[in-house]
Design a protein around this motif. Structure first.
Motif: not given
Length: 293
Positions: A31, A47, A51
């Protein structure tokens, strides 16, 4: 993976057993992320919550020329130009669904979510349960739309000689036909009649559905009436077994499958020796793209 002889691999149009790659295969998710140091000396790290999976497979140096050529055939579109699917033997008894289907709230806020394209998902708290379900659930608001749309589904292949078992933890308000549905795909690739997976109880033994024939299934969220409904998706599970016997689900686990992949570049093809009709080593990389394309 080397202790397993075969894995089920191919396009939706043609799948077959191939040799498993060598042990140490990288199947890690990827990701977006960023990290750094602030002017005051503090740190930060960010983040994406969602993903996709990347796969890096290598096969033994003594592979037959035929097996290496089969991989190249798939890369060249010989067996169709659709997405590449495979069932990893190490995920069969775990949860073969893509992580975003197993944990629907992962796609919260995304208008490109796989359950209802073009509509952003909100989240609600998951009710108390005994299945270790995610804390947050995805709320899918089904307006006047009814029936099955392939764009709002994911294909899960059924390995030859195996059975797919599906369980769904969710709640509904409004139209009673709303819910999680399974669409069986027969051996000719024709979609069958949608079958609703009963909302699993949050305690006790949930009741799922199973399929032992056909190419696989499509999983979706839908209803069969134009009346508005809301579906709160807590968590979904699918397993693959070499037996048709009913399976028991005692705990929800995150998904380790994928929504369909594309080759990254081309497979390698290295000629090693002419022994036993020729021995080849080859490798291939794949990127999950199904739910994002």
């Amino acid at each position: 993976m080397s202790s397993y002889a075969k894995m089920w691999f191919g396009t939706e149009y043609k799948m077959q057993w191939i040799d498993c790659p060598l042990q140490g295969a990288d199947v890690s998710p990827m990701g977006w992320s960023a990290e750094g140091t602030l002017l005051n000396g503090g740190g930060y790290a960010k983040h994406s919550w969602a993903s996709h999976r990347n796969y890096v497979f290598e096969w033994r140096q003594s592979s037959a020329r035929r097996m290496a050529q089969i991989m190249h055939n798939y890369r060249d579109g010989v067996y169709g130009r659709g997405l590449i699917h495979f069932v990893d033997p190490l995920t069969m008894d775990f949860n073969v669904l893509p992580k975003q289907w197993a944990y629907p709230a992962l796609m919260a806020g995304e208008a490109n979510n796989p359950f209802l394209r073009g509509t952003a998902l909100s989240t609600v708290a998951t009710p108390n349960n005994t299945f270790n379900l995610p804390l947050q659930s995805a709320r899918v608001v089904l307006g006047s739309l009814n029936g099955f749309r392939s764009v709002d589904s994911v294909f899960i292949p059924r390995p030859e000689g195996h059975t797919i078992h599906v369980w769904a933890h969710y709640g509904i308000t409004g139209q009673a036909t709303a819910g999680v549905y399974v669409i069986p795909v027969d051996d000719l690739g024709v979609n069958g009649t949608p079958v609703r997976v009963a909302p699993s109880t949050l305690t006790g033994s949930p009741v799922g559905v199973k399929y032992s024939t056909g190419r696989g299934i499509r999983l979706c969220v839908m209803k069969t009436n134009a009346t508005t409904a809301t579906v709160d998706l807590y968590g979904l599970t699918a397993r693959v077994t070499p037996t048709t016997a009913n399976q028991t689900l005692t705990e929800w686990l995150g998904g380790q499958g994928n929504s369909g992949c594309r080759f990254v570049g081309s497979p390698t093809y290295i000629e090693n020796t002419g022994v036993n009709g020729g021995q080849i080593s080859y490798a291939a990389s794949f990127k999950e793209v199904g739910d994002w394309q």
